[in-house]
Design an enzyme around this catalytic site. Structure first.
Site, PDB file in Angstrom:
ATOM      1  N   PRO A  33       0.835  -1.201   0.000  1.00  0.00           N
ATOM      2  CA  PRO A  33       0.000   0.000   0.000  1.00  0.00           C
ATOM      3  C   PRO A  33       0.866   1.246   0.000  1.00  0.00           C
ATOM      4  CG  PRO A  33       0.083  -0.961   2.203  1.00  0.00           C
ATOM      5  CD  PRO A  33       0.815  -1.904   1.297  1.00  0.00           C
ATOM      6  N   MET A  34       0.580   2.164  -0.929  1.00  0.00           N
ATOM      7  CA  MET A  34       1.343   3.414  -1.013  1.00  0.00           C
ATOM      8  C   MET A  34       0.375   4.563  -1.250  1.00  0.00           C
ATOM      9  SD  MET A  34       4.638   2.200  -3.318  1.00  0.00           S
ATOM     10  CE  MET A  34       3.658   1.253  -4.505  1.00  0.00           C
ATOM     11  N   ALA A  35       0.377   5.520  -0.335  1.00  0.00           N
ATOM     12  CA  ALA A  35      -0.545   6.650  -0.427  1.00  0.00           C
ATOM     13  C   ALA A  35      -0.301   7.423  -1.720  1.00  0.00           C
ATOM     14  CB  ALA A  35      -0.363   7.569   0.775  1.00  0.00           C
ATOM     15  N   GLN A  51      -6.647  -1.062   4.283  1.00  0.00           N
ATOM     16  CA  GLN A  51      -5.732  -0.717   5.374  1.00  0.00           C
ATOM     17  C   GLN A  51      -6.220   0.511   6.140  1.00  0.00           C
ATOM     18  OE1 GLN A  51      -1.633   1.119   5.119  1.00  0.00           O
ATOM     19  NE2 GLN A  51      -1.014  -0.993   5.580  1.00  0.00           N
ATOM     20  N   CYS A  74       3.590   3.459   8.667  1.00  0.00           N
ATOM     21  CA  CYS A  74       3.733   4.704   7.911  1.00  0.00           C
ATOM     22  C   CYS A  74       4.650   5.681   8.642  1.00  0.00           C
ATOM     23  CB  CYS A  74       2.368   5.350   7.683  1.00  0.00           C
ATOM     24  SG  CYS A  74       2.483   6.885   6.726  1.00  0.00           S
ATOM     25  N   LYS A  81       0.760  -4.277   9.215  1.00  0.00           N
ATOM     26  CA  LYS A  81       2.016  -3.926   8.547  1.00  0.00           C
ATOM     27  C   LYS A  81       2.810  -3.019   9.476  1.00  0.00           C
ATOM     28  CE  LYS A  81       4.081  -2.542   4.183  1.00  0.00           C
ATOM     29  NZ  LYS A  81       4.879  -1.331   4.389  1.00  0.00           N
ATOM     30  N   HIS A 118       8.287  -4.134   6.956  1.00  0.00           N
ATOM     31  CA  HIS A 118       9.203  -3.335   6.141  1.00  0.00           C
ATOM     32  C   HIS A 118      10.525  -3.262   6.906  1.00  0.00           C
ATOM     33  CE1 HIS A 118       9.892   0.542   3.589  1.00  0.00           C
ATOM     34  NE2 HIS A 118      11.029  -0.035   3.890  1.00  0.00           N
ATOM     35  N   GLY A 144      10.841  -4.626   1.265  1.00  0.00           N
ATOM     36  CA  GLY A 144      12.017  -3.778   1.214  1.00  0.00           C
ATOM     37  C   GLY A 144      13.041  -4.245   0.203  1.00  0.00           C
ATOM     38  N   ASP A 145      13.310  -3.415  -0.798  1.00  0.00           N
ATOM     39  CA  ASP A 145      14.382  -3.653  -1.767  1.00  0.00           C
ATOM     40  C   ASP A 145      14.182  -4.908  -2.625  1.00  0.00           C
ATOM     41  OD1 ASP A 145      15.501  -1.402  -0.614  1.00  0.00           O
ATOM     42  OD2 ASP A 145      16.928  -2.523   0.626  1.00  0.00           O
TER      43      ASP A 145
END
Length: 332
Positions: free
Chosen positions: A16-18, A70, A101, A142, A172, A204-205
């Site tokens: 999830p990314m705002a 979420q 976040c 998360k 993360h 992550g990555d």
């Protein structure tokens, strides 16, 4: 209840990314191989106030399932009520709680990663949502590995979340202080996965199939979550799955196919009307378009022009200019 982990499957989540993982981008990533979707985070208080703008963030199509909504907040009872409202509106496959976040406006409201510093409140939020939802849908969480390098408490937090009824935990591998800089710490992610019995999703990555295979083989995670790499390259899901299954690296996606997807995304966004008229929609998409076009022929000049687009026609003109430049370079 999290059937996407059954039969030894290793699901790929879209993180999830705002401002990024809206209903349209999720549709695109699903088509390109993402297994599990999570909406942009939504404020529990916004849901409780029946705010139409907040409610829009919970939208999804059945074709995107399994999909979770979420939530963020710091009041377990209110968040539980908000979760029930979301389930009543349109039953998601799970509810996810945001404990990761790093953004100031969320942290300042005692949400997101700020709760990593206050485990009693974190526990009350997790248990409050889990109790309110009951057995209607699973509840997951998360998190980040800690607030800063001096307070990496991911294993402790994960055990609390498991005890509070979380049925999966995404981790993360950065602290809140890191933001998105430095490297993700997969040793901590692995330690979390070995400390709890519920599935742990590493985040992550992850940029390619080789990264996926490395984390699958060297850690105890049950799946991975891909975020920023998908912003530039939503084909990463298809490429990673192919590498996992065959050990082969797919050819680089042609510029023509990349532009076709960019234009399709623009048209779908305008048709959806989420951001109002065409000018508002394209203005809101500028940063997304620049991410898509990283590595394109004439990328520096192209990004400068994308900063000013306000219509699909302008993006179409830039696509034609870019593809012509690509053809000229290919003939040299």
């Amino acid at each position: 209840m999290l059937h996407w982990f059954s039969d030894n499957r290793f699901p790929l989540y879209l993180a999830p990314m705002a401002g990024v993982t809206d209903v349209i981008f999720r549709q695109i990533c699903k088509e390109l191989g993402a297994d599990v979707m999570v909406t942009e985070f939504v404020s529990a208080e916004g849901i409780m106030q029946a705010d139409d703008r907040t409610r829009k963030y919970t939208e999804f199509t059945d074709g995107q399932r399994p999909v979770g909504v979420q939530l963020f907040g710091a009041d377990g009872e209110r968040m539980g009520e908000a979760a029930r409202k979301i389930i009543d509106w349109k039953r998601p496959d799970f509810i996810d709680i945001n404990f990761g976040c790093p953004v100031n406006k969320v942290v300042s409201r005692n949400g997101g990663s700020s709760l990593l510093k206050d485990c009693p409140v974190l526990a009350s939020v997790a248990s409050g949502v889990a109790k309110a939802v009951g057995d209607q849908v699973p509840v997951t969480a998360k998190m980040r590995i800690g607030w800063d390098e001096n307070s990496v408490n991911a294993v402790e937090v994960a055990k609390i979340l498991e005890d509070c009824g979380m049925q999966a935990i995404a981790v993360h591998g950065r602290t809140r202080a890191q933001g998105y800089g430095g490297e993700a710490n997969w040793d901590v992610i692995d330690a979390v996965a070995r400390a709890v019995k519920v599935p742990v999703i590493g985040n992550g990555d992850i940029h390619c199939g080789a990264d996926l295979v490395k984390r699958k083989s060297e850690t105890a995670v049950s799946g991975v979550m891909i975020g920023r790499a998908a912003m530039q390259n939503p084909w990463v899901f298809r490429e990673a799955k192919h590498f996992l299954e065959t050990g082969e690296v797919l050819p680089e996606v042609a510029v023509e196919e990349r532009w076709a997807l960019v234009l399709r995304h623009c048209r779908l966004a305008v048709d959806s009307g989420r951001n109002g008229n065409e000018r508002q929609t394209l203005t809101a998409m500028r940063s997304r378009l620049m991410a898509y076009c990283k590595g394109f022929p004439g990328a520096k000049e192209l990004r400068q022009m994308l900063c000013q687009v306000s219509s699909v026609a302008q993006v179409e003109d830039l696509a034609a200019w870019s593809l012509q430049k690509h053809l000229v370079l290919a003939e040299l």
